[in-house]
Design an enzyme around this catalytic site. Sequence first.
Site, mmCIF file in Angstrom:
data_model
loop_
_atom_site.group_PDB
_atom_site.id
_atom_site.type_symbol
_atom_site.label_atom_id
_atom_site.label_comp_id
_atom_site.label_asym_id
_atom_site.label_seq_id
_atom_site.Cartn_x
_atom_site.Cartn_y
_atom_site.Cartn_z
ATOM 1 N N TYR A 126 0.954 -1.070 -0.019
ATOM 2 C CA TYR A 126 -0.047 -0.016 0.033
ATOM 3 C C TYR A 126 0.921 1.357 0.146
ATOM 4 O O TYR A 126 1.745 1.291 0.977
ATOM 5 C CB TYR A 126 -0.811 -0.008 1.288
ATOM 6 C CG TYR A 126 -1.533 1.211 1.259
ATOM 7 C CD1 TYR A 126 -2.878 1.563 0.390
ATOM 8 C CD2 TYR A 126 -1.659 2.333 2.144
ATOM 9 C CE1 TYR A 126 -3.567 2.607 0.270
ATOM 10 C CE2 TYR A 126 -2.228 3.424 2.170
ATOM 11 C CZ TYR A 126 -3.331 3.659 1.318
ATOM 12 O OH TYR A 126 -4.031 4.665 1.284
ATOM 13 N N GLN A 188 -10.134 0.843 2.019
ATOM 14 C CA GLN A 188 -10.810 -0.148 0.891
ATOM 15 C C GLN A 188 -9.626 -0.846 0.069
ATOM 16 O O GLN A 188 -9.864 -1.794 -0.409
ATOM 17 C CB GLN A 188 -11.480 0.919 -0.157
ATOM 18 C CG GLN A 188 -11.110 1.866 -0.737
ATOM 19 C CD GLN A 188 -10.898 3.327 0.139
ATOM 20 O OE1 GLN A 188 -10.984 3.383 1.469
ATOM 21 N NE2 GLN A 188 -11.000 4.366 -0.697
ATOM 22 N N ASN A 211 -3.006 6.559 7.366
ATOM 23 C CA ASN A 211 -3.601 7.070 8.212
ATOM 24 C C ASN A 211 -4.054 6.221 9.467
ATOM 25 O O ASN A 211 -4.214 5.014 9.273
ATOM 26 C CB ASN A 211 -4.536 8.097 7.812
ATOM 27 C CG ASN A 211 -5.596 7.536 7.046
ATOM 28 O OD1 ASN A 211 -5.906 6.323 6.995
ATOM 29 N ND2 ASN A 211 -6.251 8.291 6.158
ATOM 30 N N SER A 236 2.726 9.307 11.571
ATOM 31 C CA SER A 236 4.063 9.408 11.672
ATOM 32 C C SER A 236 4.352 10.111 13.029
ATOM 33 O O SER A 236 3.655 10.959 13.569
ATOM 34 C CB SER A 236 4.677 9.859 10.509
ATOM 35 O OG SER A 236 6.082 9.384 10.550
ATOM 36 N N GLN A 258 8.404 16.277 10.382
ATOM 37 C CA GLN A 258 7.512 15.135 10.790
ATOM 38 C C GLN A 258 6.249 15.688 10.993
ATOM 39 O O GLN A 258 5.224 14.877 10.390
ATOM 40 C CB GLN A 258 7.945 14.519 12.261
ATOM 41 C CG GLN A 258 7.609 13.098 12.514
ATOM 42 C CD GLN A 258 8.279 12.078 11.541
ATOM 43 O OE1 GLN A 258 9.474 12.404 11.101
ATOM 44 N NE2 GLN A 258 7.619 11.367 10.794
ATOM 45 N N HIS A 261 3.814 15.570 7.768
ATOM 46 C CA HIS A 261 2.965 14.488 7.081
ATOM 47 C C HIS A 261 1.726 14.460 7.186
ATOM 48 O O HIS A 261 0.767 14.067 6.370
ATOM 49 C CB HIS A 261 3.848 13.200 7.940
ATOM 50 C CG HIS A 261 4.899 12.571 7.486
ATOM 51 N ND1 HIS A 261 4.879 12.083 6.232
ATOM 52 C CD2 HIS A 261 5.926 12.329 7.880
ATOM 53 C CE1 HIS A 261 6.101 11.570 5.826
ATOM 54 N NE2 HIS A 261 6.926 11.789 7.005
ATOM 55 N N GLU A 325 8.526 6.053 16.865
ATOM 56 C CA GLU A 325 8.893 5.457 15.449
ATOM 57 C C GLU A 325 10.108 6.029 15.059
ATOM 58 O O GLU A 325 11.285 5.266 14.639
ATOM 59 C CB GLU A 325 7.805 6.059 14.549
ATOM 60 C CG GLU A 325 8.070 5.663 12.951
ATOM 61 C CD GLU A 325 7.170 6.429 11.911
ATOM 62 O OE1 GLU A 325 7.113 5.843 10.965
ATOM 63 O OE2 GLU A 325 6.514 7.465 12.217
ATOM 64 N N HIS A 326 10.499 7.202 15.383
ATOM 65 C CA HIS A 326 11.821 7.847 14.869
ATOM 66 C C HIS A 326 12.445 8.381 16.038
ATOM 67 O O HIS A 326 11.521 9.335 16.779
ATOM 68 C CB HIS A 326 11.472 8.932 13.752
ATOM 69 C CG HIS A 326 11.026 8.627 12.647
ATOM 70 N ND1 HIS A 326 9.865 8.614 12.349
ATOM 71 C CD2 HIS A 326 11.497 7.633 11.326
ATOM 72 C CE1 HIS A 326 9.395 8.364 11.047
ATOM 73 N NE2 HIS A 326 10.715 7.659 10.540
ATOM 74 N N GLU A 413 3.761 -36.817 29.033
ATOM 75 C CA GLU A 413 2.715 -36.087 28.808
ATOM 76 C C GLU A 413 1.435 -36.926 28.294
ATOM 77 O O GLU A 413 0.104 -36.493 27.878
ATOM 78 C CB GLU A 413 2.935 -35.052 27.362
ATOM 79 C CG GLU A 413 3.991 -34.230 27.802
ATOM 80 C CD GLU A 413 4.427 -33.271 26.554
ATOM 81 O OE1 GLU A 413 3.659 -33.494 25.519
ATOM 82 O OE2 GLU A 413 4.903 -32.180 26.770
ATOM 83 N N HIS A 418 2.630 -40.780 20.143
ATOM 84 C CA HIS A 418 3.862 -39.971 19.846
ATOM 85 C C HIS A 418 5.058 -40.813 20.404
ATOM 86 O O HIS A 418 6.275 -40.871 19.670
ATOM 87 C CB HIS A 418 4.139 -38.695 20.920
ATOM 88 C CG HIS A 418 3.487 -37.583 20.240
ATOM 89 N ND1 HIS A 418 1.995 -37.479 20.154
ATOM 90 C CD2 HIS A 418 3.782 -36.342 19.983
ATOM 91 C CE1 HIS A 418 1.628 -36.286 19.673
ATOM 92 N NE2 HIS A 418 2.525 -35.702 19.532
#
Length: 429
Positions: A126, A188, A211, A236, A258, A261, A325-326, A413, A418
Amino acid sequence: MKTYNYSDLSKEDIQKLVQRNVDPADEIRAVVEEIITNVRNNGDRALFDYAAKFDKVELKSLSVGKEEIAELAASLLPEQKLALDTAYNNIRKFHEIQLHTEAKVETMPGVTCWRELRPIAKVGLYIPGGTAVLPSTFLMLGIPARIAGCHEIVVCSPPQKNGKINAYIAYVAQLLGIEKIYLTGGAQAVAAMAYGTESIPKVDKIFGPGNQYVTKAKTIIQSTTNTAIDMPAGPSEVLVIADNSAVPEFVAADLLAQAEHGVDSQSVLVTTSADFAEKVIAELNKQLPVLPRAVIAGKAIDNSYIVVVNDLNEAMNFSNQYAPEHLILATDQWQQITTKIINAGSVFLGNLTSESVGDYASGTNHTLPTSAYARAYSGVSVDSFVKKITFQHISNEGIKNIGPTVEILAELEGLQAHKNAVTVRMKKS
Protein backbone atom coordinates in the site's frame (compact mmCIF):
# COMPACT_ATOMS: atom_id res chain seq x y z
CA MET A 1 3.79 23.42 21.92
CA LYS A 2 2.96 22.85 25.56
CA THR A 3 5.96 22.33 27.84
CA TYR A 4 6.09 19.87 30.75
CA ASN A 5 8.68 19.40 33.48
CA TYR A 6 9.53 15.72 33.79
CA SER A 7 10.05 16.01 37.56
CA ASP A 8 6.47 17.21 38.00
CA LEU A 9 4.90 14.34 36.04
CA SER A 10 3.35 11.33 37.79
CA LYS A 11 3.34 7.87 36.22
CA GLU A 12 -0.27 8.48 35.23
CA ASP A 13 0.66 11.81 33.62
CA ILE A 14 3.39 10.14 31.58
CA GLN A 15 1.05 7.38 30.44
CA LYS A 16 -1.40 9.99 29.18
CA LEU A 17 1.39 11.88 27.39
CA VAL A 18 2.76 8.84 25.57
CA GLN A 19 -0.67 7.66 24.43
CA ARG A 20 -1.61 8.65 20.89
CA ASN A 21 -3.97 7.91 18.03
CA VAL A 22 -6.64 6.37 20.24
CA ASP A 23 -10.19 5.68 19.10
CA PRO A 24 -12.09 5.57 22.43
CA ALA A 25 -15.56 5.66 20.92
CA ASP A 26 -14.66 3.19 18.14
CA GLU A 27 -15.74 5.77 15.57
CA ILE A 28 -12.87 4.91 13.21
CA ARG A 29 -13.47 1.19 13.65
CA ALA A 30 -17.14 1.57 12.72
CA VAL A 31 -16.31 3.42 9.50
CA VAL A 32 -13.58 0.96 8.56
CA GLU A 33 -15.70 -2.11 9.25
CA GLU A 34 -18.39 -0.73 6.94
CA ILE A 35 -15.81 -0.16 4.20
CA ILE A 36 -14.37 -3.66 4.59
CA THR A 37 -17.83 -5.24 4.41
CA ASN A 38 -18.72 -3.22 1.32
CA VAL A 39 -15.53 -4.19 -0.52
CA ARG A 40 -15.90 -7.82 0.48
CA ASN A 41 -19.49 -7.94 -0.81
CA ASN A 42 -19.29 -5.67 -3.84
CA GLY A 43 -15.67 -5.90 -5.02
CA ASP A 44 -14.66 -3.55 -7.82
CA ARG A 45 -17.97 -1.66 -7.71
CA ALA A 46 -17.23 -0.55 -4.14
CA LEU A 47 -13.73 0.60 -5.16
CA PHE A 48 -15.09 2.73 -8.01
CA ASP A 49 -17.60 4.28 -5.59
CA TYR A 50 -14.93 5.04 -2.98
CA ALA A 51 -12.70 6.64 -5.61
CA ALA A 52 -15.54 9.01 -6.42
CA LYS A 53 -16.35 9.64 -2.77
CA PHE A 54 -12.87 10.00 -1.23
CA ASP A 55 -10.56 10.78 -4.15
CA LYS A 56 -13.08 12.89 -6.09
CA VAL A 57 -12.36 11.11 -9.37
CA GLU A 58 -14.56 9.01 -11.67
CA LEU A 59 -12.33 6.14 -12.71
CA LYS A 60 -12.71 4.33 -16.02
CA SER A 61 -10.30 1.59 -14.91
CA LEU A 62 -8.99 0.39 -11.56
CA SER A 63 -5.44 0.03 -12.81
CA VAL A 64 -2.70 1.50 -14.97
CA GLY A 65 -0.56 -0.82 -17.06
CA LYS A 66 2.98 -1.03 -18.40
CA GLU A 67 2.61 1.40 -21.31
CA GLU A 68 0.92 4.11 -19.25
CA ILE A 69 3.50 3.67 -16.48
CA ALA A 70 6.30 4.15 -19.02
CA GLU A 71 4.66 7.25 -20.47
CA LEU A 72 4.27 8.86 -17.04
CA ALA A 73 7.79 7.92 -15.93
CA ALA A 74 9.28 9.52 -19.03
CA SER A 75 8.01 12.93 -17.92
CA LEU A 76 10.49 13.17 -15.01
CA LEU A 77 13.44 15.53 -15.18
CA PRO A 78 16.93 13.95 -15.30
CA GLU A 79 17.81 15.20 -11.81
CA GLN A 80 14.60 13.70 -10.43
CA LYS A 81 15.41 10.32 -11.98
CA LEU A 82 18.96 10.53 -10.61
CA ALA A 83 17.68 11.22 -7.09
CA LEU A 84 15.33 8.24 -7.23
CA ASP A 85 18.11 6.08 -8.71
CA THR A 86 20.45 7.05 -5.84
CA ALA A 87 17.83 6.26 -3.23
CA TYR A 88 17.09 2.94 -4.96
CA ASN A 89 20.75 1.94 -4.97
CA ASN A 90 21.35 2.86 -1.32
CA ILE A 91 18.21 1.12 -0.10
CA ARG A 92 19.05 -1.98 -2.12
CA LYS A 93 22.61 -2.10 -0.75
CA PHE A 94 21.36 -1.94 2.83
CA HIS A 95 18.72 -4.62 2.34
CA GLU A 96 20.73 -7.07 0.23
CA ILE A 97 22.97 -7.98 3.17
CA GLN A 98 19.90 -9.08 5.14
CA LEU A 99 19.41 -12.15 2.96
CA HIS A 100 21.71 -14.95 4.06
CA THR A 101 21.75 -18.74 4.48
CA GLU A 102 21.90 -20.09 8.00
CA ALA A 103 24.27 -22.92 8.90
CA LYS A 104 23.04 -26.41 9.76
CA VAL A 105 23.59 -27.53 13.35
CA GLU A 106 24.00 -31.07 14.71
CA THR A 107 22.21 -30.81 18.05
CA MET A 108 23.49 -34.28 18.97
CA PRO A 109 25.20 -37.01 16.91
CA GLY A 110 22.90 -37.99 14.06
CA VAL A 111 20.37 -35.19 14.69
CA THR A 112 20.68 -32.30 12.23
CA CYS A 113 18.47 -29.18 12.25
CA TRP A 114 18.41 -26.04 10.11
CA ARG A 115 16.24 -23.28 8.69
CA GLU A 116 15.67 -22.25 5.08
CA LEU A 117 14.11 -19.08 3.69
CA ARG A 118 11.10 -19.10 1.40
CA PRO A 119 9.55 -15.92 0.00
CA ILE A 120 5.95 -15.06 0.83
CA ALA A 121 4.21 -15.89 -2.44
CA LYS A 122 1.80 -12.96 -2.79
CA VAL A 123 2.38 -9.62 -1.08
CA GLY A 124 0.38 -6.41 -1.24
CA LEU A 125 2.06 -3.01 -1.05
CA TYR A 126 0.00 0.00 0.00
CA ILE A 127 1.58 3.24 -1.18
CA PRO A 128 -0.06 6.31 0.43
CA GLY A 129 -1.13 9.11 -1.87
CA GLY A 130 -3.54 11.31 0.04
CA THR A 131 -2.20 14.71 1.11
CA ALA A 132 1.26 13.63 -0.10
CA VAL A 133 2.43 11.08 -2.68
CA LEU A 134 5.24 8.88 -1.37
CA PRO A 135 7.44 7.23 -4.00
CA SER A 136 9.95 6.69 -1.18
CA THR A 137 7.53 4.25 0.46
CA PHE A 138 7.28 2.36 -2.83
CA LEU A 139 11.08 1.96 -2.78
CA MET A 140 11.10 0.93 0.89
CA LEU A 141 8.55 -1.84 0.29
CA GLY A 142 9.29 -2.90 -3.27
CA ILE A 143 13.04 -3.35 -2.92
CA PRO A 144 13.00 -5.89 -0.04
CA ALA A 145 10.07 -7.67 -1.72
CA ARG A 146 12.16 -8.10 -4.87
CA ILE A 147 15.25 -9.18 -2.92
CA ALA A 148 13.17 -11.75 -1.03
CA GLY A 149 11.89 -13.16 -4.32
CA CYS A 150 8.14 -12.76 -3.75
CA HIS A 151 6.30 -14.37 -6.66
CA GLU A 152 3.57 -11.74 -7.02
CA ILE A 153 3.65 -8.12 -5.88
CA VAL A 154 0.30 -6.31 -5.85
CA VAL A 155 0.56 -2.51 -5.59
CA CYS A 156 -2.31 -0.22 -4.57
CA SER A 157 -2.11 3.57 -4.48
CA PRO A 158 -4.86 6.23 -4.54
CA PRO A 159 -5.58 7.80 -7.94
CA GLN A 160 -4.61 11.38 -8.69
CA LYS A 161 -7.24 13.91 -9.79
CA ASN A 162 -6.55 12.95 -13.41
CA GLY A 163 -7.38 9.32 -12.70
CA LYS A 164 -3.77 8.21 -13.07
CA ILE A 165 -0.79 7.65 -10.79
CA ASN A 166 1.90 10.15 -9.94
CA ALA A 167 4.87 10.18 -12.34
CA TYR A 168 7.31 9.52 -9.50
CA ILE A 169 5.37 6.40 -8.53
CA ALA A 170 5.49 5.34 -12.19
CA TYR A 171 9.27 5.73 -12.36
CA VAL A 172 9.77 3.69 -9.18
CA ALA A 173 7.50 1.02 -10.67
CA GLN A 174 9.89 0.79 -13.61
CA LEU A 175 12.89 0.50 -11.29
CA LEU A 176 11.16 -2.36 -9.47
CA GLY A 177 9.82 -4.11 -12.57
CA ILE A 178 6.20 -3.55 -11.55
CA GLU A 179 3.93 -3.51 -14.61
CA LYS A 180 0.54 -2.77 -13.04
CA ILE A 181 -0.65 -0.48 -10.25
CA TYR A 182 -4.16 -0.54 -8.84
CA LEU A 183 -5.90 2.80 -8.30
CA THR A 184 -7.35 2.49 -4.85
CA GLY A 185 -6.35 3.80 -1.44
CA GLY A 186 -7.36 3.95 2.19
CA ALA A 187 -9.08 1.18 4.10
CA GLN A 188 -10.72 0.02 0.87
CA ALA A 189 -7.31 -0.85 -0.63
CA VAL A 190 -6.46 -2.94 2.42
CA ALA A 191 -9.79 -4.74 2.16
CA ALA A 192 -9.33 -5.36 -1.57
CA MET A 193 -5.94 -6.99 -1.05
CA ALA A 194 -7.20 -9.04 1.89
CA TYR A 195 -10.28 -10.48 0.18
CA GLY A 196 -9.57 -9.97 -3.50
CA THR A 197 -11.93 -8.38 -6.03
CA GLU A 198 -12.67 -8.96 -9.71
CA SER A 199 -9.54 -6.96 -10.56
CA ILE A 200 -7.27 -7.07 -7.51
CA PRO A 201 -5.76 -10.39 -6.40
CA LYS A 202 -5.96 -11.57 -2.81
CA VAL A 203 -2.55 -11.49 -1.11
CA ASP A 204 -0.91 -13.34 1.76
CA LYS A 205 0.52 -10.27 3.54
CA ILE A 206 -0.13 -6.54 3.35
CA PHE A 207 2.58 -3.90 3.80
CA GLY A 208 2.59 -0.15 4.07
CA PRO A 209 1.93 2.83 6.33
CA GLY A 210 -1.14 5.01 6.31
CA ASN A 211 -3.50 7.13 8.36
CA GLN A 212 -5.59 5.89 11.27
CA TYR A 213 -8.17 4.37 8.90
CA VAL A 214 -5.57 2.36 7.02
CA THR A 215 -3.98 1.21 10.27
CA LYS A 216 -7.33 0.20 11.72
CA ALA A 217 -8.17 -1.70 8.54
CA LYS A 218 -4.91 -3.62 8.73
CA THR A 219 -5.44 -4.61 12.37
CA ILE A 220 -9.02 -5.74 11.66
CA ILE A 221 -7.92 -7.72 8.60
CA GLN A 222 -5.17 -9.45 10.54
CA SER A 223 -7.61 -10.62 13.22
CA THR A 224 -10.45 -11.67 10.89
CA THR A 225 -8.76 -13.18 7.81
CA ASN A 226 -5.78 -15.36 6.93
CA THR A 227 -3.99 -12.33 5.48
CA ALA A 228 -1.10 -11.07 7.62
CA ILE A 229 0.21 -7.51 7.95
CA ASP A 230 3.68 -6.07 8.40
CA MET A 231 2.87 -4.06 11.54
CA PRO A 232 0.49 -1.37 12.79
CA ALA A 233 2.18 1.55 10.97
CA GLY A 234 -0.05 4.59 11.38
CA PRO A 235 0.40 8.37 11.63
CA SER A 236 4.06 9.31 11.75
CA GLU A 237 5.95 10.58 14.81
CA VAL A 238 9.37 11.73 15.97
CA LEU A 239 10.96 12.20 19.37
CA VAL A 240 14.04 14.41 19.56
CA ILE A 241 16.37 14.24 22.55
CA ALA A 242 18.44 17.42 22.69
CA ASP A 243 20.84 19.16 25.05
CA ASN A 244 22.72 22.45 24.77
CA SER A 245 25.08 20.95 22.18
CA ALA A 246 22.17 20.73 19.75
CA VAL A 247 21.25 23.39 17.18
CA PRO A 248 17.77 24.91 17.72
CA GLU A 249 17.35 25.54 14.00
CA PHE A 250 18.06 21.89 13.20
CA VAL A 251 15.73 20.56 15.91
CA ALA A 252 12.86 22.81 14.86
CA ALA A 253 13.32 21.69 11.26
CA ASP A 254 13.17 18.04 12.34
CA LEU A 255 9.99 18.59 14.36
CA LEU A 256 8.32 20.33 11.42
CA ALA A 257 9.51 17.68 8.95
CA GLN A 258 7.50 15.11 10.86
CA ALA A 259 4.56 17.41 11.50
CA GLU A 260 3.97 18.07 7.79
CA HIS A 261 3.06 14.41 7.19
CA GLY A 262 -0.44 14.97 8.55
CA VAL A 263 -2.52 16.65 11.22
CA ASP A 264 -2.43 13.47 13.32
CA SER A 265 1.39 13.25 13.24
CA GLN A 266 3.27 14.04 16.44
CA SER A 267 6.60 15.74 17.13
CA VAL A 268 8.02 15.56 20.65
CA LEU A 269 11.06 17.38 22.03
CA VAL A 270 12.75 16.09 25.16
CA THR A 271 15.47 18.47 26.29
CA THR A 272 17.76 19.02 29.25
CA SER A 273 17.37 22.80 28.98
CA ALA A 274 14.28 25.00 29.35
CA ASP A 275 16.23 27.78 27.64
CA PHE A 276 16.93 25.51 24.67
CA ALA A 277 13.21 24.68 24.48
CA GLU A 278 12.41 28.37 24.16
CA LYS A 279 14.94 28.75 21.36
CA VAL A 280 13.34 25.83 19.49
CA ILE A 281 9.88 27.37 19.89
CA ALA A 282 11.22 30.61 18.44
CA GLU A 283 12.63 28.67 15.47
CA LEU A 284 9.31 26.87 14.97
CA ASN A 285 7.52 30.20 14.80
CA LYS A 286 10.08 31.36 12.25
CA GLN A 287 10.11 28.26 10.02
CA LEU A 288 6.45 27.16 10.11
CA PRO A 289 4.75 30.07 8.29
CA VAL A 290 6.84 29.67 5.11
CA LEU A 291 6.10 25.96 4.65
CA PRO A 292 3.73 25.01 1.80
CA ARG A 293 2.03 22.59 4.22
CA ALA A 294 2.01 25.08 7.10
CA VAL A 295 -1.64 24.49 7.99
CA ILE A 296 -1.16 20.73 8.29
CA ALA A 297 2.16 21.04 10.14
CA GLY A 298 0.72 23.70 12.46
CA LYS A 299 -2.15 21.47 13.55
CA ALA A 300 0.27 18.61 14.24
CA ILE A 301 2.56 20.91 16.25
CA ASP A 302 -0.46 22.07 18.30
CA ASN A 303 -0.96 18.42 19.31
CA SER A 304 2.74 17.95 20.14
CA TYR A 305 4.72 18.91 23.23
CA ILE A 306 8.06 19.46 24.96
CA VAL A 307 9.36 17.69 28.07
CA VAL A 308 12.17 19.29 30.07
CA VAL A 309 14.33 16.75 31.91
CA ASN A 310 17.26 17.01 34.31
CA ASP A 311 19.70 14.94 32.24
CA LEU A 312 20.04 12.60 29.27
CA ASN A 313 19.27 9.55 31.40
CA GLU A 314 15.85 10.97 32.25
CA ALA A 315 15.40 11.78 28.58
CA MET A 316 16.04 8.16 27.63
CA ASN A 317 13.64 6.94 30.32
CA PHE A 318 10.86 9.03 28.82
CA SER A 319 11.78 8.03 25.27
CA ASN A 320 11.63 4.32 26.10
CA GLN A 321 8.16 4.80 27.53
CA TYR A 322 7.05 6.74 24.46
CA ALA A 323 8.66 4.13 22.12
CA PRO A 324 8.98 6.46 19.12
CA GLU A 325 8.85 5.54 15.47
CA HIS A 326 11.79 7.89 14.87
CA LEU A 327 14.28 8.82 17.60
CA ILE A 328 16.79 11.62 17.02
CA LEU A 329 19.68 12.02 19.47
CA ALA A 330 20.57 15.67 18.86
CA THR A 331 23.54 15.73 21.17
CA ASP A 332 27.31 15.44 20.98
CA GLN A 333 27.00 12.81 23.72
CA TRP A 334 24.96 10.35 21.66
CA GLN A 335 27.57 7.60 21.95
CA GLN A 336 27.07 7.57 25.71
CA ILE A 337 23.33 6.87 25.58
CA THR A 338 22.71 4.60 22.58
CA THR A 339 23.04 1.49 24.78
CA LYS A 340 20.11 2.79 26.84
CA ILE A 341 17.75 2.69 23.85
CA ILE A 342 15.20 -0.08 24.41
CA ASN A 343 12.19 0.97 22.32
CA ALA A 344 12.53 2.79 18.99
CA GLY A 345 11.78 2.13 15.33
CA SER A 346 14.80 3.87 13.80
CA VAL A 347 17.49 6.02 15.43
CA PHE A 348 19.32 9.08 14.05
CA LEU A 349 22.60 9.93 15.75
CA GLY A 350 24.18 13.35 16.16
CA ASN A 351 23.33 16.86 15.04
CA LEU A 352 23.86 16.30 11.31
CA THR A 353 21.71 13.17 10.99
CA SER A 354 18.28 14.39 9.98
CA GLU A 355 15.39 11.96 10.06
CA SER A 356 14.76 12.98 6.46
CA VAL A 357 17.82 11.07 5.24
CA GLY A 358 16.32 7.85 6.57
CA ASP A 359 12.97 8.71 5.03
CA TYR A 360 14.52 8.89 1.59
CA ALA A 361 17.98 7.72 0.77
CA SER A 362 20.43 6.59 3.47
CA GLY A 363 19.37 2.98 2.92
CA THR A 364 17.46 2.07 6.08
CA ASN A 365 13.75 1.33 5.82
CA HIS A 366 11.26 4.02 6.75
CA THR A 367 8.25 1.74 7.20
CA LEU A 368 8.33 1.59 10.99
CA PRO A 369 6.09 0.83 13.98
CA THR A 370 4.19 3.81 15.39
CA SER A 371 1.95 4.47 18.40
CA ALA A 372 4.36 2.72 20.82
CA TYR A 373 4.35 -0.53 18.80
CA ALA A 374 8.13 -0.16 18.70
CA ARG A 375 7.99 -1.92 22.07
CA ALA A 376 7.29 -5.16 20.21
CA TYR A 377 7.74 -4.63 16.45
CA SER A 378 10.70 -3.96 14.16
CA GLY A 379 10.61 -1.95 10.96
CA VAL A 380 10.16 -3.56 7.55
CA SER A 381 13.14 -5.54 6.26
CA VAL A 382 13.79 -8.44 3.90
CA ASP A 383 12.84 -10.71 6.81
CA SER A 384 9.33 -9.25 6.61
CA PHE A 385 8.90 -10.77 3.14
CA VAL A 386 10.14 -14.29 3.86
CA LYS A 387 9.19 -17.27 5.95
CA LYS A 388 11.79 -19.29 7.81
CA ILE A 389 11.00 -22.98 7.62
CA THR A 390 12.70 -25.41 9.99
CA PHE A 391 14.07 -28.76 8.80
CA GLN A 392 15.44 -31.77 10.65
CA HIS A 393 16.99 -35.07 9.62
CA ILE A 394 17.54 -38.09 11.86
CA SER A 395 20.05 -40.82 10.95
CA ASN A 396 20.31 -44.35 12.39
CA GLU A 397 22.74 -43.01 14.98
CA GLY A 398 20.44 -40.09 15.67
CA ILE A 399 17.28 -42.12 16.38
CA LYS A 400 19.24 -44.25 18.86
CA ASN A 401 20.57 -41.15 20.61
CA ILE A 402 17.43 -39.06 20.78
CA GLY A 403 14.79 -41.83 20.84
CA PRO A 404 14.87 -42.64 24.57
CA THR A 405 14.53 -38.94 25.46
CA VAL A 406 11.46 -38.58 23.25
CA GLU A 407 9.92 -41.79 24.66
CA ILE A 408 10.23 -40.49 28.23
CA LEU A 409 8.89 -37.01 27.39
CA ALA A 410 5.92 -38.49 25.47
CA GLU A 411 5.09 -40.70 28.46
CA LEU A 412 5.25 -37.69 30.78
CA GLU A 413 2.58 -36.01 28.65
CA GLY A 414 0.51 -39.16 28.30
CA LEU A 415 0.83 -39.27 24.51
CA GLN A 416 1.44 -42.93 23.75
CA ALA A 417 1.21 -42.57 19.96
CA HIS A 418 4.00 -40.00 20.05
CA LYS A 419 6.17 -42.46 21.97
CA ASN A 420 5.31 -45.30 19.62
CA ALA A 421 6.28 -43.27 16.53
CA VAL A 422 9.83 -43.26 17.88
CA THR A 423 9.82 -46.76 19.40
CA VAL A 424 8.95 -48.49 16.10
CA ARG A 425 11.84 -46.70 14.41
CA MET A 426 14.32 -47.61 17.13
CA LYS A 427 13.42 -51.27 16.71
CA LYS A 428 14.20 -51.11 12.99
CA SER A 429 17.45 -49.14 13.25
